[in-house]
Design a protein around this motif. Structure first.
Motif, PDB file in Angstrom:
ATOM      1  N   PRO A  99     156.756 103.303  11.165  1.00  0.00           N
ATOM      2  CA  PRO A  99     157.977 104.119  11.037  1.00  0.00           C
ATOM      3  C   PRO A  99     158.201 104.940  12.305  1.00  0.00           C
ATOM      4  O   PRO A  99     157.267 105.182  13.070  1.00  0.00           O
ATOM      5  CB  PRO A  99     157.686 105.024   9.845  1.00  0.00           C
ATOM      6  CG  PRO A  99     156.234 104.937   9.590  1.00  0.00           C
ATOM      7  CD  PRO A  99     155.712 103.722  10.264  1.00  0.00           C
ATOM      8  N   LYS A 100     159.442 105.365  12.519  1.00  0.00           N
ATOM      9  CA  LYS A 100     159.766 106.185  13.686  1.00  0.00           C
ATOM     10  C   LYS A 100     158.990 107.492  13.638  1.00  0.00           C
ATOM     11  O   LYS A 100     158.692 108.015  12.569  1.00  0.00           O
ATOM     12  CB  LYS A 100     161.255 106.519  13.714  1.00  0.00           C
ATOM     13  CG  LYS A 100     162.151 105.370  14.014  1.00  0.00           C
ATOM     14  CD  LYS A 100     163.585 105.867  14.067  1.00  0.00           C
ATOM     15  CE  LYS A 100     164.556 104.734  13.943  1.00  0.00           C
ATOM     16  NZ  LYS A 100     165.925 105.216  13.803  1.00  0.00           N
ATOM     17  N   GLN A 101     158.694 108.019  14.814  1.00  0.00           N
ATOM     18  CA  GLN A 101     157.994 109.294  14.916  1.00  0.00           C
ATOM     19  C   GLN A 101     158.798 110.383  14.202  1.00  0.00           C
ATOM     20  O   GLN A 101     159.998 110.507  14.400  1.00  0.00           O
ATOM     21  CB  GLN A 101     157.817 109.666  16.408  1.00  0.00           C
ATOM     22  CG  GLN A 101     156.963 110.876  16.625  1.00  0.00           C
ATOM     23  CD  GLN A 101     155.510 110.634  16.263  1.00  0.00           C
ATOM     24  OE1 GLN A 101     155.025 109.518  16.354  1.00  0.00           O
ATOM     25  NE2 GLN A 101     154.828 111.669  15.844  1.00  0.00           N
ATOM     26  N   THR A 134     159.415 110.562  10.963  1.00  0.00           N
ATOM     27  CA  THR A 134     159.999 110.109   9.702  1.00  0.00           C
ATOM     28  C   THR A 134     159.064 110.449   8.554  1.00  0.00           C
ATOM     29  O   THR A 134     157.886 110.097   8.582  1.00  0.00           O
ATOM     30  CB  THR A 134     160.226 108.579   9.728  1.00  0.00           C
ATOM     31  OG1 THR A 134     161.082 108.259  10.802  1.00  0.00           O
ATOM     32  CG2 THR A 134     160.830 108.098   8.425  1.00  0.00           C
TER      33      THR A 134
END
Length: 154
Positions: free
Chosen positions: A47-49, A51
């Motif tokens: 996942p994106k940083q 999130t």
């Protein structure tokens, strides 16, 4: 303005207001939603940083360590993969190794999941549906005497 024109303006105005209200509700919900992921899902597609999401699985046996103060570390596994979790706070009374748990937080750059909330299984029959689905998917779920249970040793 005729009655027909006034009615059309009122209907158009009502539709515009409903559209604005729907947009506001959806944007508010978007910031409050946290998705569930198993350790395999997290490692497959990071996942994106920053999130926030929920990480669920079984607390891996032999990985729970109580640090200084209220800091605890453990690993959550879905049977195929596991992920280290760091939690600062008081763990639920029913939290123990080999039991189902769901941690809510975010993945840090070093690969450790920083949890700010940990939920534990509350009786012998209950397991969060997302955790049960992940265990079934990985093949570590067994039905015994009509009650769903995780297989021993996982």
């Amino acid at each position: 303005m005729t009655r027909k024109q006034r009615r059309a303006v009122l209907i158009a105005g009502g539709l515009v207001m409903m559209g604005i209200a729907s947009t506001l509700v959806l944007s508010a919900l978007k910031t409050q939603v946290t998705f569930f992921m198993s350790p395999s899902d997290v490692l497959k597609e990071l996942p994106k940083q920053g999130t926030r999401f929920r990480l669920g699985g079984l607390v891996e046996t032999g990985t729970f360590h109580k640090g200084t103060g209220t800091v605890s570390t453990f690993r959550l596994t879905d049977g195929a993969k596991s992920l280290p979790v760091a939690f600062s706070g008081i763990l639920p009374d029913l939290f123990k190794e080999g039991q189902g748990a769901v941690a809510e937080g975010q993945l840090m750059p070093d690969g450790v999941f920083a949890a700010d909330t940990v939920l534990a299984k509350h009786d012998e029959k209950y397991m969060p549906p997302e955790v049960a689905a992940a265990l079934k998917k990985s093949g570590h779920w067994q039905e015994q005497s009509g009650k769903p249970k995780a297989s021993p040793g996982t």
